[in-house]
Design an enzyme around this catalytic site. Sequence first.
Site, PDB file in Angstrom:
ATOM      1  N   THR A  57      -0.444  -2.317  10.505  1.00  0.00           N
ATOM      2  CA  THR A  57      -0.994  -2.475   9.137  1.00  0.00           C
ATOM      3  C   THR A  57      -0.119  -3.546   8.470  1.00  0.00           C
ATOM      4  O   THR A  57       0.518  -3.010   7.574  1.00  0.00           O
ATOM      5  CB  THR A  57      -1.334  -1.342   8.295  1.00  0.00           C
ATOM      6  OG1 THR A  57      -2.334  -0.587   9.043  1.00  0.00           O
ATOM      7  CG2 THR A  57      -1.977  -1.492   7.157  1.00  0.00           C
ATOM      8  N   LYS A 109       3.979  -6.777   4.064  1.00  0.00           N
ATOM      9  CA  LYS A 109       3.850  -5.259   3.594  1.00  0.00           C
ATOM     10  C   LYS A 109       3.477  -4.814   5.062  1.00  0.00           C
ATOM     11  O   LYS A 109       2.972  -5.572   6.006  1.00  0.00           O
ATOM     12  CB  LYS A 109       2.811  -5.119   2.641  1.00  0.00           C
ATOM     13  CG  LYS A 109       1.344  -5.690   3.022  1.00  0.00           C
ATOM     14  CD  LYS A 109       0.441  -4.780   3.977  1.00  0.00           C
ATOM     15  CE  LYS A 109       0.532  -3.317   3.315  1.00  0.00           C
ATOM     16  NZ  LYS A 109      -0.276  -2.385   4.245  1.00  0.00           N
ATOM     17  N   THR A 139       0.819  -1.168   0.035  1.00  0.00           N
ATOM     18  CA  THR A 139       0.053  -0.231  -0.009  1.00  0.00           C
ATOM     19  C   THR A 139       0.783   1.173  -0.046  1.00  0.00           C
ATOM     20  O   THR A 139       1.278   1.776  -0.791  1.00  0.00           O
ATOM     21  CB  THR A 139      -1.005   0.136   1.158  1.00  0.00           C
ATOM     22  OG1 THR A 139      -0.223  -0.262   2.461  1.00  0.00           O
ATOM     23  CG2 THR A 139      -2.057  -1.030   1.176  1.00  0.00           C
ATOM     24  N   GLU A 154       6.852   4.812   7.068  1.00  0.00           N
ATOM     25  CA  GLU A 154       6.332   5.905   6.490  1.00  0.00           C
ATOM     26  C   GLU A 154       7.318   7.218   6.787  1.00  0.00           C
ATOM     27  O   GLU A 154       7.311   7.442   8.071  1.00  0.00           O
ATOM     28  CB  GLU A 154       4.968   6.113   6.725  1.00  0.00           C
ATOM     29  CG  GLU A 154       4.149   5.072   6.093  1.00  0.00           C
ATOM     30  CD  GLU A 154       2.581   5.073   6.422  1.00  0.00           C
ATOM     31  OE1 GLU A 154       1.729   4.509   5.727  1.00  0.00           O
ATOM     32  OE2 GLU A 154       2.172   5.886   7.532  1.00  0.00           O
TER      33      GLU A 154
END
Length: 388
Positions: free
Chosen positions: A183, A172, A150, A263
């Site tokens: 996540t 992932k 993602t 991120e």
Amino acid sequence: MAQTGITAPKGFVASATTAGIKPSGKPDMALVVNQGPEYTAAAVFTRNRVIASPVKVSRENVADGQLKAVLYNAGNANACNGTQGDADARESVNTLATKLGLAPEDIGVCSTGLIGELLPMDKVTAGIEALTAEGALGDNGAAAAQAIMTTDTVDKETVVFADGWTVGAMGKGVGMMAPSLATMLVCLTTDASITPAMARIALAKATAVTFETLDIDGSTSTNDTVFLLASGASGVKPTQDELNDAVFAACSDLAEQMQADAEGVTKRVSVTVTGTTTDEMAINAARTIARDNLFKCAMFGSDPNWGRVLAAVGMADADMDPDHIAVYFNDQAVCLDSTGAPGAREVDLSGADIAVRVDLGAGGEGQATVRTTDLSYSYVEINSAYST
């Protein structure tokens, strides 16, 4: 040619496709199939009480310790969609079961992406058709790893070679990283011959000290799933300890890759806590520090601000002596007996890796390490624009 991920062990094939679920138009569906002769499976799921529909279905189907395939989609989490979401997850499994000639209960399903939007079932159905088309399934582990991404910037694979048997894995996850997984979707495969009980033990031990100690932003997803599938195709029966070691090695490698790709990451930070009564207290204290935004901002700025460590750890549910806490940055003392050490402000944190060690001064044997990252401008930019 040997693959580096889920198709490295004997008995496994994979496929990937672009179904149009991701707005980017990138690959967004993947399939992993265990060709046997054994179909042992175990799984660990999110502990978030709000769970996505695919988690409900997978939890039911893996309960007997057997799975023959796992279906993945990225770009839509199929979470918080009520009974329609549950029905869509089951329809996906039923459609795939028909294509593969399997029972629906032999299939796991995983979704990742935006919460609160219904799955585009026309695209999912077409994707399943492509995943199961003649010639689609093969040594496509790398393609599958790319399709489940993602906000990841790179695909994540690993392989562990043991004595005549192998563990492969893909994963992932770069945000919403917190205890109880993240996540995060992970699939581990092995051609070892093992029992469901062995698989459950190995997976629980490995995730407890790898994925569950990765805490990027304190958020826990609705969709976290880690599968371990075993084909028995090597004919080798490892001991429990041998299996534990190989599964741990694969999980540890993936966790490090997730931390490195988190991120907006500019710093990879480890927080180790000692000097408290129990390991549970130590991990609570380490997580409290790792989640503190002021601490994370200091790491982003390469600022050896030990005061933020003390302010954060003081909120932890852990035994400590508030007057005798010690803090070290990259093995250099910056705080001793809860006061600044000479030269503390001159410690160089400009490198990409920062090791923080905190002794709570309570004299106990509890210790734990949590891996986290800094809090950068890019993290805010990525997550403020995620739904668009």
